[in-house]
Design a protein around this motif. Sequence first.
Motif, PDB file in Angstrom:
ATOM      1  N   ALA A 285      -1.939 110.955  36.589  1.00 42.45           N
ATOM      2  CA  ALA A 285      -1.663 112.179  37.342  1.00 42.45           C
ATOM      3  C   ALA A 285      -1.056 113.232  36.422  1.00 42.45           C
ATOM      4  O   ALA A 285      -1.360 114.430  36.528  1.00 42.45           O
ATOM      5  N   GLY A 286      -0.185 112.791  35.519  1.00 40.70           N
ATOM      6  CA  GLY A 286       0.445 113.730  34.569  1.00 40.70           C
ATOM      7  C   GLY A 286      -0.586 114.393  33.687  1.00 40.70           C
ATOM      8  O   GLY A 286      -0.577 115.620  33.501  1.00 40.70           O
ATOM      9  N   ILE A 287      -1.477 113.582  33.131  1.00 44.73           N
ATOM     10  CA  ILE A 287      -2.520 114.154  32.250  1.00 44.73           C
ATOM     11  C   ILE A 287      -3.409 115.109  33.050  1.00 44.73           C
ATOM     12  O   ILE A 287      -3.745 116.209  32.587  1.00 44.73           O
TER      13      ILE A 287
ATOM     14  N   LEU B 223       5.796 119.539  36.334  1.00 43.70           N
ATOM     15  CA  LEU B 223       5.600 118.274  37.059  1.00 43.70           C
ATOM     16  C   LEU B 223       4.710 117.325  36.252  1.00 43.70           C
ATOM     17  O   LEU B 223       4.971 116.115  36.185  1.00 43.70           O
ATOM     18  N   GLY B 224       3.679 117.880  35.614  1.00 40.39           N
ATOM     19  CA  GLY B 224       2.782 117.036  34.828  1.00 40.39           C
ATOM     20  C   GLY B 224       3.516 116.357  33.686  1.00 40.39           C
ATOM     21  O   GLY B 224       3.317 115.166  33.415  1.00 40.39           O
ATOM     22  N   THR B 225       4.399 117.110  33.018  1.00 39.33           N
ATOM     23  CA  THR B 225       5.159 116.513  31.910  1.00 39.33           C
ATOM     24  C   THR B 225       6.104 115.434  32.429  1.00 39.33           C
ATOM     25  O   THR B 225       6.259 114.383  31.800  1.00 39.33           O
ATOM     26  N   ARG B 226       6.753 115.699  33.558  1.00 40.16           N
ATOM     27  CA  ARG B 226       7.644 114.676  34.139  1.00 40.16           C
ATOM     28  C   ARG B 226       6.858 113.414  34.468  1.00 40.16           C
ATOM     29  O   ARG B 226       7.296 112.299  34.202  1.00 40.16           O
ATOM     30  N   LEU B 227       5.681 113.590  35.083  1.00 40.43           N
ATOM     31  CA  LEU B 227       4.876 112.419  35.448  1.00 40.43           C
ATOM     32  C   LEU B 227       4.439 111.646  34.210  1.00 40.43           C
ATOM     33  O   LEU B 227       4.432 110.420  34.191  1.00 40.43           O
ATOM     34  N   LEU B 228       4.080 112.393  33.172  1.00 40.08           N
ATOM     35  CA  LEU B 228       3.537 111.744  31.983  1.00 40.08           C
ATOM     36  C   LEU B 228       4.615 111.025  31.177  1.00 40.08           C
ATOM     37  O   LEU B 228       4.372 109.961  30.609  1.00 40.08           O
TER      38      LEU B 228
ATOM     39  N   GLY C  34       3.371 123.354  37.852  1.00 36.35           N
ATOM     40  CA  GLY C  34       2.465 122.231  37.604  1.00 36.35           C
ATOM     41  C   GLY C  34       2.667 121.646  36.212  1.00 36.35           C
ATOM     42  O   GLY C  34       2.623 120.429  36.031  1.00 36.35           O
ATOM     43  N   GLY C  35       2.867 122.518  35.237  1.00 34.65           N
ATOM     44  CA  GLY C  35       3.126 122.033  33.875  1.00 34.65           C
ATOM     45  C   GLY C  35       4.384 121.201  33.807  1.00 34.65           C
ATOM     46  O   GLY C  35       4.443 120.144  33.148  1.00 34.65           O
TER      47      GLY C  35
ATOM     48  N   PHE D 106      -3.234 120.028  24.509  1.00 32.76           N
ATOM     49  CA  PHE D 106      -3.634 120.797  25.694  1.00 32.76           C
ATOM     50  C   PHE D 106      -3.749 122.291  25.378  1.00 32.76           C
ATOM     51  O   PHE D 106      -4.348 123.040  26.137  1.00 32.76           O
TER      52      PHE D 106
ATOM     53  N   LEU E  73       0.522 114.385  22.575  1.00 26.16           N
ATOM     54  CA  LEU E  73      -0.592 114.814  23.427  1.00 26.16           C
ATOM     55  C   LEU E  73      -0.420 116.268  23.877  1.00 26.16           C
ATOM     56  O   LEU E  73      -1.409 116.981  24.082  1.00 26.16           O
TER      57      LEU E  73
ATOM     58  N   ARG F  77       0.900 108.274  34.901  1.00 30.12           N
ATOM     59  CA  ARG F  77       0.437 108.842  33.623  1.00 30.12           C
ATOM     60  C   ARG F  77      -0.878 109.613  33.827  1.00 30.12           C
ATOM     61  O   ARG F  77      -1.045 110.705  33.296  1.00 30.12           O
TER      62      ARG F  77
ATOM     63  N   LEU G 299      -2.656 116.787  35.766  1.00 33.19           N
ATOM     64  CA  LEU G 299      -1.933 118.004  36.136  1.00 33.19           C
ATOM     65  C   LEU G 299      -1.754 118.931  34.933  1.00 33.19           C
ATOM     66  O   LEU G 299      -1.882 120.156  35.049  1.00 33.19           O
ATOM     67  N   LEU G 300      -1.477 118.341  33.763  1.00 28.68           N
ATOM     68  CA  LEU G 300      -1.326 119.178  32.563  1.00 28.68           C
ATOM     69  C   LEU G 300      -2.658 119.826  32.186  1.00 28.68           C
ATOM     70  O   LEU G 300      -2.693 120.958  31.699  1.00 28.68           O
ATOM     71  N   THR G 301      -3.758 119.113  32.427  1.00 26.11           N
ATOM     72  CA  THR G 301      -5.065 119.709  32.154  1.00 26.11           C
ATOM     73  C   THR G 301      -5.312 120.891  33.090  1.00 26.11           C
ATOM     74  O   THR G 301      -5.822 121.933  32.676  1.00 26.11           O
TER      75      THR G 301
END
Lengths: 269, 47
Positions: B27-29, A133-138, A130-131, A53, A49, B25, B31-33
């Motif tokens: 939130a991750g997507i 944190l977003g990867t960690r969350l995902l 943010g990038g 982005f 994924l 998941r 935040l990456l967006t």
Amino acid sequence: MSDQRPRRPWEPPPPRPWGNEGPLQPWDQARAQVEQGFSRFRAGTRGLLLPLFTWPLFFDAIWEIGTGDVRGLVAAALGIGLTVGATATLRRGRKGDTQRAALMVGAASGVVAGLGAALNPLMAVLLGAGGWLGTRLLYDGAVQEVAPPAPPPPPGPLDEHRARLARIAAEPRLAGVSGALAGVLDDLSARPERITEARRFLVVHLDGLDRIRERLQAGAEPPEGLPKLLEDLTSAADEMRDRIRAEETAALDIQVKVLAERLRQEGYA
Amino acid sequence: MDRPASPPPVPSRPLLASLPWPARRAAGIGLLTLTLWLASFLALVAG
């Protein structure tokens, strides 16, 4: 407690209590199949994924090439490269790889924001964080990371000789001499300090026998002198073993004499 | 036999780890967006 955590769809269901398993209901079977399929799909597509982005960067890179803007092109290349690297890292799945991938995505976001989009440095840092944190969350906890495999043990000093001897022993006409040479190798592995002096002997014998094996396996008729030569090689190998043993005996003899002399000098004997 | 006065401390879970996985998941997507995609898009617009 980790036991209280709800089960994720790709995790197998917990085993039923002992003696209470019972046959699986059709609904359970279908559900297990769906869960396994989802688990395989998620493991197979892990990390894919992330490059999606960055799709604007592909068009941006083409544009920057057209306009000759090196700074924008470098930003786009770094953004794409770091994200693809993060995907590869995630898919490797070793311990700590999710954290490494998150750092790479954070760096990609920051570089693209600061260098490519020319935002102010604070915004670039914020977008980078943010990038990350977003990867960690995902991806945190999405799969179980494994420790890297242990490196293979370094080859022993006799391993190469043993491998050659195994090839020679595969030829039945050379079985006798290869048995004698295997005895030499066994003696040397028990006394590694003798390997250096026996190396020349091993190389000469194994070289010659390997060539003979190649010719024999290629269909050559064994010449008249071959049995005599093999006999000589066998007796040379036996002599080498005798010599190693004799040297060990001589070394032990010296040790006994030295110890006896010392005991005598100290007054114990 | 002596019993410990208190149970051993359980390491506290991070706040984000206590969220259910679909929320994390999503939130991750999101935040990456907002970060990686937005930065790329702004780079394209600025370019």
